[in-house]
Design an enzyme around this catalytic site. Structure first.
Site: not given
Ligand code: PLP
Length: 401
Positions: A96, A118, A385
């Site tokens: 993010k 948010e 992610s």
């Molecule tokens: C917020 C988040 C997601 C989900 O958000 P996407 O917009 O679908 O990527 C996935 N993995 C992590 C670690 C997150 O913080």
């Protein structure tokens, strides 16, 4: 956002990916949203903006994030080789920060005093609070009370970073309500504030803008993988909440026909229950929070309550580009339930010494399911992610040790 590739041509000039997307906002917000779009169009081709962002990616975030071959995990499954794109190693521990920095720089460029956002799991909130501290701009984060209780360390982080955290106590007190609450706060003063959405959702231009800021993931991964293996991966696997980390990985590969792509949604307690967030699997086209996409909705078109143990995936809508990619068949969407997610969380921790975020564990679980069906000369690149530090207390409380 890159110096070497052109921006993907989608969406069209009015913000549509096929029939999905658009900007259905109250009249009071139309001008503010149009201003955001204009400002973004100004800076996205501006070399000093790109240089500033890429300099931060490198020296502040720590990019490029590496790709790691998960050999012990792959060997244990006996099938395709699994590789991890390590977005968990970014500063603040998830992908993010890539778009948070872009949005904070945009707010500064537009002369805004405050960024409103948010957050679900608190990851976007922490990334935004971090980027705002760095850029020197006020930050206000709206977060559901349920998530505040579940993700306490992230709430503390945001406060330390100087951000105001607004608890949301209506509705299911989770992500969708946090978006409604942040939108209301934005409406009160769209002139001096910027609403920085945390995924590829919301009205145009956000799905485009957030994607552009995230596409660095796939650009790096494409080069890195080719350098490591002399070819492209056979499969890409990423979890999908709103869809930003997934589209960030997929974008650079969309024109590589040999590369198959899988988005993984949470089926929570099961697709046959009412407690899941498998929007692309079980939703239908509709309108939510200012844009058209697949939505889990009731007969009146009201979004249904959703559930996942991963707060960041807990949303009844999904990015308009994913809705389009599903319809045209370029990306396949599957789902993973809470138990499979927990199993993948523990398996990756114990086989590779990497504790994944519960969101990312959905993608890992997708790879664990797929790998044994493939041969050892095939490969799956998983977008890891985020890291799981934020989830450890919750997992131990649920599973014990
Ligand atoms: C917020 C988040 C997601 C989900 O958000 P996407 O917009 O679908 O990527 C996935 N993995 C992590 C670690 C997150 O913080």
């Amino acid at each position: 956002m890159s110096q070497k590739t052109e921006f993907a041509p989608m969406p069209d000039a009015t913000g549509y990916f096929g029939e999905y997307g658009g900007a259905m906002v109250p009249p009071a917000l139309e001008k503010a949203i149009a201003d955001v779009e204009q400002a973004y169009r100004d800076i996205r081709n501006d070399s000093s903006f790109r240089e500033e962002l890429h300099d931060l990616y490198k020296h502040y975030v720590g990019r490029p994030s590496p790709i790691f071959y998960a050999k012990r995990l792959s060997d244990a499954l006996g099938g395709a080789k699994i590789y991890l794109k390590r977005e968990d190693l970014n500063h603040t521990g998830a992908h993010k920060i890539n778009h948070a920095l872009g949005e904070a720089l945009l707010a500064k460029y537009m002369g805004k005093q405050k960024v409103i956002a948010e957050t679900g799991a608190g990851q976007h909130g922490v990334a935004m609070a971090t980027a705002c501290a760095l850029v020197g701009i006020e930050c206000e984060i709206h977060m559901g009370q349920v998530d505040i209780e579940k993700e306490a360390p992230n709430v503390t982080r945001m406060k330390i970073l100087g951000c105001k955290v607004v608890p949301v106590t209506f509705g299911t007190r989770t992500l969708k309500d946090a978006v409604d609450s942040a939108f209301q706060a934005y409406l009160a003063d769209p002139e001096s504030q910027l609403y920085a959405i945390g995924s590829v959702v919301g009205p145009h231009p956000f799905p485009m803008m957030v994607r552009d800021f995230q596409q660095i993931i796939g650009e790096e991964a494409r080069d890195q993988f080719q350098e490591m293996e002399g070819r492209l991966p056979d499969y890409l696997m990423a979890c999908v909440g709103g869809g930003s980390n997934a589209i960030g990985l997929f974008t650079a590969f969309l024109n590589d026909e040999s590369v198959k792509m899988i988005g993984v949604e949470p089926s929570g307690k099961g697709l046959d229950t009412e407690e899941h967030a498998a929007t692309l699997t079980l939703g239908t086209p509709g309108v939510i929070q200012g844009f058209k996409c697949y939505v889990l909705q009731d007969e009146q078109g009201e979004p249904l309550p959703v559930h996942s143990i991963a707060s960041g995936l807990d949303y009844p809508g999904v990015g308009p580009q994913h809705s389009y990619l599903k319809d045209v068949g370029r990306v396949k969407y599957q789902s993973i339930n809470d138990q499979e997610c927990f199993d993948a969380f523990m398996t990756l921790s114990r086989k590779e010494g990497i504790i994944p975020a519960l969101e990312s564990a959905h993608a890992v679980a997708g790879a664990i399911r797929l790998a044994p069906q493939l041969s050892s000369d095939q490969s799956i690149l998983v977008n890891l992610s985020g890291r799981g530090d934020k989830d450890i207390d919750f997992v131990v409380e649920k599973l014990g040790l």
